[in-house]
Design an enzyme around this catalytic site. Structure first.
Site, short mmCIF file in Angstrom:
data_model
loop_
_atom_site.label_atom_id
_atom_site.label_comp_id
_atom_site.label_asym_id
_atom_site.label_seq_id
_atom_site.Cartn_x
_atom_site.Cartn_y
_atom_site.Cartn_z
N THR A 193 3.74 3.84 1.66
CA THR A 193 4.89 3.81 2.43
C THR A 193 5.55 5.20 2.35
O THR A 193 5.48 5.96 1.23
CB THR A 193 6.05 2.89 1.97
OG1 THR A 193 5.25 1.24 2.19
CG2 THR A 193 6.94 2.69 2.90
N GLY A 241 12.14 -3.29 -1.87
CA GLY A 241 12.85 -4.05 -0.68
C GLY A 241 12.30 -3.66 0.40
O GLY A 241 11.13 -3.57 0.78
N LEU A 242 13.34 -3.18 1.39
CA LEU A 242 12.92 -2.83 2.87
C LEU A 242 13.39 -1.55 3.40
O LEU A 242 14.23 -0.77 2.52
CB LEU A 242 13.76 -3.86 3.69
CG LEU A 242 15.18 -3.84 3.86
CD1 LEU A 242 15.77 -2.80 4.87
CD2 LEU A 242 15.80 -5.22 4.16
N ALA A 243 12.42 -0.97 4.06
CA ALA A 243 12.90 0.44 4.89
C ALA A 243 12.81 0.15 6.58
O ALA A 243 11.79 0.04 6.81
CB ALA A 243 11.80 1.39 4.25
N CYS A 274 1.57 1.50 5.51
CA CYS A 274 0.97 0.40 4.87
C CYS A 274 -0.24 0.01 4.92
O CYS A 274 -0.56 -1.18 4.65
CB CYS A 274 1.90 -0.74 5.34
SG CYS A 274 3.97 -0.58 5.52
N VAL A 276 8.43 -3.81 4.16
CA VAL A 276 9.12 -4.57 3.13
C VAL A 276 7.83 -4.79 2.04
O VAL A 276 6.94 -5.02 2.21
CB VAL A 276 9.35 -5.99 3.70
CG1 VAL A 276 9.77 -7.08 2.69
CG2 VAL A 276 10.10 -6.10 4.78
N GLY A 277 8.45 -4.32 0.99
CA GLY A 277 7.62 -4.36 -0.32
C GLY A 277 8.60 -4.64 -1.70
O GLY A 277 9.27 -3.88 -2.00
N ASP A 330 0.70 -1.34 -0.04
CA ASP A 330 -0.03 -0.07 -0.08
C ASP A 330 0.90 1.34 0.03
O ASP A 330 1.65 1.47 -0.87
CB ASP A 330 -0.98 -0.13 1.30
CG ASP A 330 -2.03 0.85 1.13
OD1 ASP A 330 -2.05 1.96 0.87
OD2 ASP A 330 -3.26 0.33 0.99
#
EC number: 2.3.1.181
Length: 235
Positions: free
Chosen positions: A82, A156-158, A174, A144-145, A80
């Site tokens: 971010t 990736g990731l944040a 999210c 994570v997306g 969704d």
């Protein structure tokens, strides 16, 4: 022997040129013109809208966001809405998958690496099968997306390190209003060095994915290294 992968630490950058670099690298890795590459970056404030983003989760108008210097970008990752901004470590793994069914294990391996990293800072965190990412109790600490095309991953990731935790006034992070947000600094009640977290995170990711890294840190203001044979201009 572990497979080699290139790590590019881009420092602090706006989102759009890094997205262009991701897409160029994705094409190069998918076509075998570039090695597996992991981008590490800290973004200027930006809100990204994934494939499943609901406009109701954007709580401030685009005009007000622009006035505050917050970019809004639609992207191809899952998930969704971010937020990325100063104080986060963002990692984009651009890697070829051996099989399509490796997508779910890829997400799980990223989450496990983040959990291992947080444990090194005295923080116990968990995964949630119904909402991907990493959580400390009822608060999200890492989003994570991913997107996988041509059997190659991107996005990736944040991970929130020293991130200002008022960004939930801009979005419903999210799309999960039942969860709050937190950071390593908030959990440890102390200043945390970005490079210390980066190094611990990369070590955990390397172990989880069975890779070794060749690292390259770009100087502030240095042009982004777009792959050869691309029409993109250096940003």
């Amino acid at each position: 022997m572990a497979d080699p992968a290139r790590v590019l630490d881009l420092g602090r950058r706006r989102y759009a040129p890094v997205l262009a670099l991701q897409r160029a690298l994705h094409a190069a890795v998918a076509e075998g013109r570039a090695p597996e590459t992991w981008l590490v970056v800290e973004h200027e404030p930006v809100i990204t809208l994934g494939r499943n983003a609901k406009t109701s989760n954007l709580l401030v108008s685009s005009g007000l966001l622009a006035a505050r210097g917050v970019d809004v970008v639609e992207v191809e990752r899952g998930g969704d809405v971010t937020y990325h901004g100063p104080g986060q470590i963002v990692v984009y793994p651009i890697r070829k998958l051996p099989r399509f069914r490796e997508i779910v294990p890829l997400v799980g391996a990223i989450e496990n690496a983040v959990i291992d990293t947080l444990r090194q800072f005295g923080i116990e965190a968990q995964r949630r099968a119904e909402h991907r990412g990493v959580y400390v109790g009822g608060d999200a600490i890492c989003a994570v997306g991913l997107a996988v095309r041509r059997m190659t991953s991107m996005h990736g990731l944040a991970l929130n390190v020293t991130t200002a935790l008022d960004y939930d006034r801009l979005i419903t992070p999210c799309g999960t209003p039942e969860f709050g947000i937190t950071s390593i600094a908030a959990q440890t009640c102390r200043d945390v060095a970005r490079d210390d977290v980066r190094d611990a995170l990369l070590e955990s990711l390397a172990g989880g994915f069975g890779v070794t890294y060749a690292c390259d840190v770009l100087a502030p203001g240095a042009p982004l290294p777009f792959p050869a044979n691309t029409s993109l201009e250096l940003a």
